[in-house]
Design an enzyme around this catalytic site. Structure first.
Site, PDB file in Angstrom:
ATOM      1  N   ASP A  30     -18.012   7.234  24.910  1.00 10.55           N
ATOM      2  CA  ASP A  30     -19.278   7.115  25.648  1.00 10.55           C
ATOM      3  C   ASP A  30     -19.398   8.197  26.718  1.00 10.55           C
ATOM      4  OD1 ASP A  30     -21.709   6.013  26.264  1.00 10.55           O
ATOM      5  OD2 ASP A  30     -20.897   4.419  27.520  1.00 10.55           O
ATOM      6  N   GLY A  31     -20.631   8.580  27.017  1.00  9.88           N
ATOM      7  CA  GLY A  31     -20.894   9.487  28.138  1.00  9.88           C
ATOM      8  C   GLY A  31     -21.424  10.853  27.736  1.00  9.88           C
ATOM      9  N   ASN A  32     -21.758  11.038  26.462  1.00 15.18           N
ATOM     10  CA  ASN A  32     -22.286  12.342  26.007  1.00 15.18           C
ATOM     11  C   ASN A  32     -23.576  12.708  26.742  1.00 15.18           C
ATOM     12  OD1 ASN A  32     -20.247  12.169  24.162  1.00 15.18           O
ATOM     13  ND2 ASN A  32     -21.563  11.945  22.360  1.00 15.18           N
ATOM     14  N   TRP A  35     -22.956  13.657  30.347  1.00 15.98           N
ATOM     15  CA  TRP A  35     -22.285  14.972  30.393  1.00 15.98           C
ATOM     16  C   TRP A  35     -23.339  16.077  30.315  1.00 15.98           C
ATOM     17  CZ3 TRP A  35     -21.964  19.309  27.319  1.00 15.98           C
ATOM     18  CH2 TRP A  35     -20.880  20.174  27.530  1.00 15.98           C
ATOM     19  N   ASN A  78     -27.871   1.528  18.584  1.00 21.41           N
ATOM     20  CA  ASN A  78     -28.273   2.920  18.838  1.00 21.41           C
ATOM     21  C   ASN A  78     -29.489   3.350  18.008  1.00 21.41           C
ATOM     22  OD1 ASN A  78     -24.833   4.071  19.302  1.00 21.41           O
ATOM     23  ND2 ASN A  78     -26.325   3.507  20.857  1.00 21.41           N
ATOM     24  N   TRP A  79     -29.826   2.587  16.953  1.00 17.86           N
ATOM     25  CA  TRP A  79     -31.045   2.910  16.184  1.00 17.86           C
ATOM     26  C   TRP A  79     -32.287   2.751  17.039  1.00 17.86           C
ATOM     27  CZ3 TRP A  79     -30.379   5.632  12.057  1.00 17.86           C
ATOM     28  CH2 TRP A  79     -29.284   5.406  11.200  1.00 17.86           C
ATOM     29  N   ARG A 204     -17.616  -2.354  29.549  1.00 16.65           N
ATOM     30  CA  ARG A 204     -18.099  -3.332  28.566  1.00 16.65           C
ATOM     31  C   ARG A 204     -17.692  -2.868  27.180  1.00 16.65           C
ATOM     32  NH1 ARG A 204     -22.936  -1.308  30.922  1.00 16.65           N
ATOM     33  NH2 ARG A 204     -23.774   0.451  29.743  1.00 16.65           N
TER      34      ARG A 204
HETATM   35  C1  IPE Z   1     -21.558   2.375  22.631  1.00 14.56           C
HETATM   36  O1  IPE Z   1     -22.160   3.230  23.570  1.00 14.56           O
HETATM   37  C2  IPE Z   1     -21.727   2.913  21.257  1.00 14.56           C
HETATM   38  C3  IPE Z   1     -21.040   4.173  21.001  1.00 14.56           C
HETATM   39  C4  IPE Z   1     -20.207   4.791  21.800  1.00 14.56           C
HETATM   40  C5  IPE Z   1     -21.306   4.746  19.721  1.00 14.56           C
HETATM   41  P1  IPE Z   1     -23.617   2.940  24.129  1.00 14.56           P
HETATM   42  O2  IPE Z   1     -23.894   4.007  25.120  1.00 14.56           O
HETATM   43  O3  IPE Z   1     -24.571   2.781  23.023  1.00 14.56           O
HETATM   44  O4  IPE Z   1     -23.411   1.523  24.839  1.00 14.56           O
HETATM   45  P2  IPE Z   1     -24.253   0.813  25.987  1.00 14.56           P
HETATM   46  O5  IPE Z   1     -25.690   0.858  25.581  1.00 14.56           O
HETATM   47  O6  IPE Z   1     -24.021   1.605  27.240  1.00 14.56           O
HETATM   48  O7  IPE Z   1     -23.676  -0.558  26.069  1.00 14.56           O
HETATM   49  C1  IPE Z   2     -22.120   8.069  23.376  1.00 15.76           C
HETATM   50  O1  IPE Z   2     -22.743   8.777  24.403  1.00 15.76           O
HETATM   51  C2  IPE Z   2     -22.585   8.518  22.021  1.00 15.76           C
HETATM   52  C3  IPE Z   2     -23.450   7.548  21.339  1.00 15.76           C
HETATM   53  C4  IPE Z   2     -23.710   6.352  21.749  1.00 15.76           C
HETATM   54  C5  IPE Z   2     -24.046   7.971  20.092  1.00 15.76           C
HETATM   55  P1  IPE Z   2     -24.143   8.316  24.982  1.00 15.76           P
HETATM   56  O2  IPE Z   2     -25.220   9.020  24.238  1.00 15.76           O
HETATM   57  O3  IPE Z   2     -24.256   6.842  25.026  1.00 15.76           O
HETATM   58  O4  IPE Z   2     -24.044   8.905  26.467  1.00 15.76           O
HETATM   59  P2  IPE Z   2     -24.559   8.218  27.801  1.00 15.76           P
HETATM   60  O5  IPE Z   2     -23.961   6.845  27.867  1.00 15.76           O
HETATM   61  O6  IPE Z   2     -26.051   8.190  27.717  1.00 15.76           O
HETATM   62  O7  IPE Z   2     -24.044   9.118  28.899  1.00 15.76           O
HETATM   63 MG    MG Z   3     -23.724   5.469  26.402  1.00 15.37          MG
END
Ligand code: IPE
Ligand code: IPE
Ligand code: MG
Length: 267
Positions: A30-32, A35, A78-79, A204
């Protein structure tokens, strides 16, 4: 130790007990988005950097001797993101699988996917099919991507299949136990989950491996996924080794068990 020797901090590596490694590590990457945002870049740049970060962690995990690495790459939830982000993410994913295939073949890594593969666009499904096919005999490590994954849906679909088998008469009520249930999960052929890592500081589990994490150790780090390196994996493994996994019993019983195993070995 080959490539990983160069990737890893030698001081940290020396602290690692090779006899006490987790078999199965899962990561919520998580966190892309954050970043990218912190660099005033579009979110997709974060997803690209995230895909690049996977390499070092996979190679290190394999060379350290982890048997299974499972990466949460895209959830069912994520969809619900903006279509433009999803479309670009699917392209990154397809390119990643194609690019990594050669390396997985060279490094004896078996490629695996859990989740609702049928939800994914055709080019991604095709990349998955090819990578699975061409790595199916590999044994050093199994790399699983969780794609269009939801732990609740996984558990529900296991329950549905069991109910169907019951109805058809191929199963009796008495046969339904934990082991049979596990055999109906997507992770049936993976070892028990030992360590779950989540990056980006969120505390979480976001619908990931809910059944499987019953006795996993949890490790949270503030590091954003695109910044996560082989050394960060090593730090998580060292922390895992400092934990006492009691599985409900008390410390004294654990040390008694260790002693009796030790004396069995001496015999
Ligand atoms: C969880 O990250 C799913 C993946 C890392 C692929 P999310 O960014 O979707 O989770 P929430 O929405 O913060 O719980
Ligand atoms: C995780 O990074 C990758 C996916 C859920 C696909 P995020 O896209 O959730 O990055 P943040 O949480 O918004 O920083
Ligand atoms: Mg995220």
């Amino acid at each position: 130790m080959g490539k990983t020797g160069d990737l890893l901090d030698q001081g940290l590596l020396e602290q690692l007990d090779r006899e006490k490694l987790p078999d199965h590590v899962a990561i919520i990457m998580d966190g892309n988005g954050r970043w990218a945002q912190s660099r005033s870049l579009p979110r997709i740049a974060g997803h690209r950097a995230g895909a690049d970060a996977v390499d070092g962690v996979v190679t290190a995990g394999r060379e350290l001797g982890i048997k299974a690495l499972t990466l949460y790459s895209f959830s069912v939830e994520n969809w619900r993101r903006p279509k433009t982000e999803i479309d670009m993410l699917m392209v990154v994913l397809e390119e990643y699988i194609h690019k990594e295939l050669e390396r997985m073949k060279q490094e004896d890594i078996r490629f695996n996917v859990i989740g609702r593969i049928s939800d994914l666009p055709l080019p991604v499904r095709e990349a998955i099919r090819l990578a699975r096919e061409e790595t199916r005999h590999n044994e050093a490590m199994v790399l699983t991507l969780a794609l269009s994954y939801s732990a609740r849906m996984e558990i529900l679909s296991a329950a549905q299949r069991i109910a169907q088998e019951l109805q058809e008469g191929s199963l009796s009520l008495e046969e339904i136990d934990e082991s049979l249930f596990e055999q109906h999960l997507y992770t049936a052929d993976l070892p028990e989950l030992d360590l779950l890592i989540r990056t980006s500081g969120e505390m979480r589990v976001s619908n990931f491996l809910l059944w499987q994490m019953a006795y996993a150790e949890l490790y949270f780090t503030k590091t954003l996924w695109p910044d996560f390196r082989a050394d960060d994996l090593l730090r998580a493994l060292l922390e895992f080794q400092r934990r006492e996994r009691r599985f409900g019993i008390i410390s004294q019983q654990l040390s008694d068990q260790r002693q009796s195993i030790g004396s069995l070995r001496e015999d």
